[in-house]
Motif scaffolding. Sequence first.
Motif, mmCIF file in Angstrom:
data_model
loop_
_atom_site.group_PDB
_atom_site.id
_atom_site.type_symbol
_atom_site.label_atom_id
_atom_site.label_comp_id
_atom_site.label_asym_id
_atom_site.label_seq_id
_atom_site.Cartn_x
_atom_site.Cartn_y
_atom_site.Cartn_z
ATOM 1 N N UNK A 325 -18.869 -2.311 6.738
ATOM 2 C CA UNK A 325 -19.138 -2.608 5.336
ATOM 3 C C UNK A 325 -18.281 -3.774 4.863
ATOM 4 N N UNK A 326 -17.027 -3.771 5.280
ATOM 5 C CA UNK A 326 -16.095 -4.848 4.924
ATOM 6 C C UNK A 326 -16.567 -6.177 5.521
ATOM 7 N N UNK A 429 -10.990 -0.795 1.947
ATOM 8 C CA UNK A 429 -10.243 -2.029 1.780
ATOM 9 C C UNK A 429 -8.831 -1.817 2.299
ATOM 10 N N UNK A 430 -7.939 -2.740 1.939
ATOM 11 C CA UNK A 430 -6.572 -2.722 2.434
ATOM 12 C C UNK A 430 -5.593 -2.489 1.292
ATOM 13 N N UNK A 431 -4.566 -1.719 1.556
ATOM 14 C CA UNK A 431 -3.445 -1.592 0.626
ATOM 15 C C UNK A 431 -2.421 -2.703 0.861
ATOM 16 N N UNK A 432 -2.287 -3.093 2.124
ATOM 17 C CA UNK A 432 -1.300 -4.106 2.490
ATOM 18 C C UNK A 432 -1.824 -4.878 3.686
ATOM 19 N N UNK A 433 -1.360 -6.116 3.825
ATOM 20 C CA UNK A 433 -1.787 -6.882 4.991
ATOM 21 C C UNK A 433 -1.747 -8.367 4.793
ATOM 22 N N UNK A 434 -2.915 -8.990 4.900
ATOM 23 C CA UNK A 434 -3.020 -10.434 5.042
ATOM 24 C C UNK A 434 -2.667 -11.178 3.751
#
Length: 660
Positions: A325-326, A429-434
Amino acid sequence: MTAATPDDAPLWQPGPDRIEAAAVTRFQNWAATRYGAPADGGYAALHRWSVDELDTFWRAVADWFDIRFSTPYESVLGGRAMPGATWFPGATLNYAEHALRTAEDPARADTPALLYVDETHAQLPISWAELRRQVGALAAELRALGVTPGDRVSGYLPNIPQAVVAFLATAAVGGVWTSCAPDFGARSVLDRFQQIEPVVLFTVDGYRYGGKEHDRTETVAELRRELPTLRAVVHIPLLGTDAPEGALAWAALTSADTEPVFEQVPFEHPLWVLYSSGTTGLPKAIVQSQGGILLEHFKQLGLHCDLGPEDRFFWYTSTGWMMWNFLVSGLLTGTTVVLYDGSPGYPDVSAQWRVAEQTGATLYGTSAAYVMACRKADIHPGRDFDLSRVQCVATTGSPLPPDGFRWLHDEVAEDLWIASVSGGTDVCSCFAGAVPTLPVHIGELQAPCLGTDLQSWDPSGKPLTNEVGELVVTNPLPSMPIRFWNDPDGSRYHDSYFDMYPGVWRHGDWITITDRGSVIIHGRSDSTLNRQGVRMGSADIYEAVERLPEIRESLVIGLEEPDGGYWMPLFVHLAEGATLDDDLRAAIKRTIRDNLSPRHVPDEVIEVPAIPHTLTGKRIEVPVKRLLQGTELAKAVNPGSVDNLDLLHFYADLAARRRA
């Protein structure tokens, strides 16, 4: 447990030109003049503003990405309480309209929106104009079949262009999409689809994986029998067979030249249903909204991943994982999305690097496990493939060990942005990362994401720095679930995230937030090793043990015993030719003692035929722990959620022997 002091020397540092050109830099400069964002202080200042001024930040995101609200919103946040925050009340829009917006640009209409690759490595481009035409044709046919806003449409499909078309057509009519990969067995699929009662099912006759064809006609027939709400089944002949009796042919539904009509739905209208791993009980059916996903993915892909029209976005995934999906949301930023349908290791372990080379991928995403498998196999992607267009390699699924960072830097490119990211199906989705403007430090995620007030808390709710704590998010995000399916009073949703800290999202991971603002993931907090008061995530054990060439994969369990004791076995799947003798046992224990903690040296090292995983590739820790505590297999795990159920009998038998 105090985290180890991080190495101060960054592995990678973006140059001034790269920082200046990054979309997040341009967004900050623009938001400073339009919305009062800080002009100075770089990403850290922007992030602080994004959580302190949450309403203003998300209004700025909607403005920057030119969200088409067909009905204007009354406010950004109608209510901030979690669970139950309401976003952009009064607004109407359509996700698919934004995903296909690039097709309206005459200069881009004939360029590739999708680039499809299978195990033969032949490439099939689908232009923006063709993608829009197919979506328009299929959306009209769905309406003709009686699909109305809120109806569920399901896909039993591999990662092929038809899956993207079916999803976008569903979103265009206001339907609710859900999908499973065709390697899921019938029971696993039914555990998911029966909950949401789909009216249309898109299927293939089979799929190709590992150089072989896998027929799925019997499975599809069982799905049709067991899903009584179906009004139509659509047959996609991936293996070349004719549509079975009563099924509609894909080609007939997508042949017309029909302008798509995009149903304008409320911001909180359901877009899709995703499923948790579901290791016990039925999988949680997680509902996310059209508007929430639209804004969150614009932010994540357009600012954090720095994707735009010149990029090609490849992430190895299947339709049964949120990363599919992302990946499809890459279309929002005008990016060409690369779809690879096949085994990650066929014809050899270099397969994904070959796809990245052949498709000209600029952002290539994969799993941490694949990176470590490549390292173990001693392959050299930077030497053997032209990866000059790859600007970023991103990893998820589990924490990328420090050796993985070093290997990517040494064997792919020294000037490589390595983005280890962490989030979840729960928010897609992301909480932390790029963050393209920040340095990369070995073993660390660069920073919390914009709009995400990510913190590490102790059991009393005190924020921690440079110490291990629970991953919490203290403010709402647009893509948090609007609800779980069949959870009328919201109790299952509440208990999943808000039982420990009322009003605060607790994700179930152990993390450290360093004093420089980076993030270290230590593994799941519900399978944490807590020995003599010292807590350690299982990921720390795996990273240390799996450096040994004799260890293919491992699984560690910490078991509180009735007599007050604590038993901590380490299960190891050995590399070919290795033997678990006294020397290897000693080496394993020495590695853990020297690199981690003498308190976390396992009581036993036990050889196993393989390590069990969920269908999305995560090691199964909690169900194994329950088996070892004596829980019956049928109650310890949902059989449809495991990649190889037979492996779990080993642990059940071991528990029985220990009790005897």
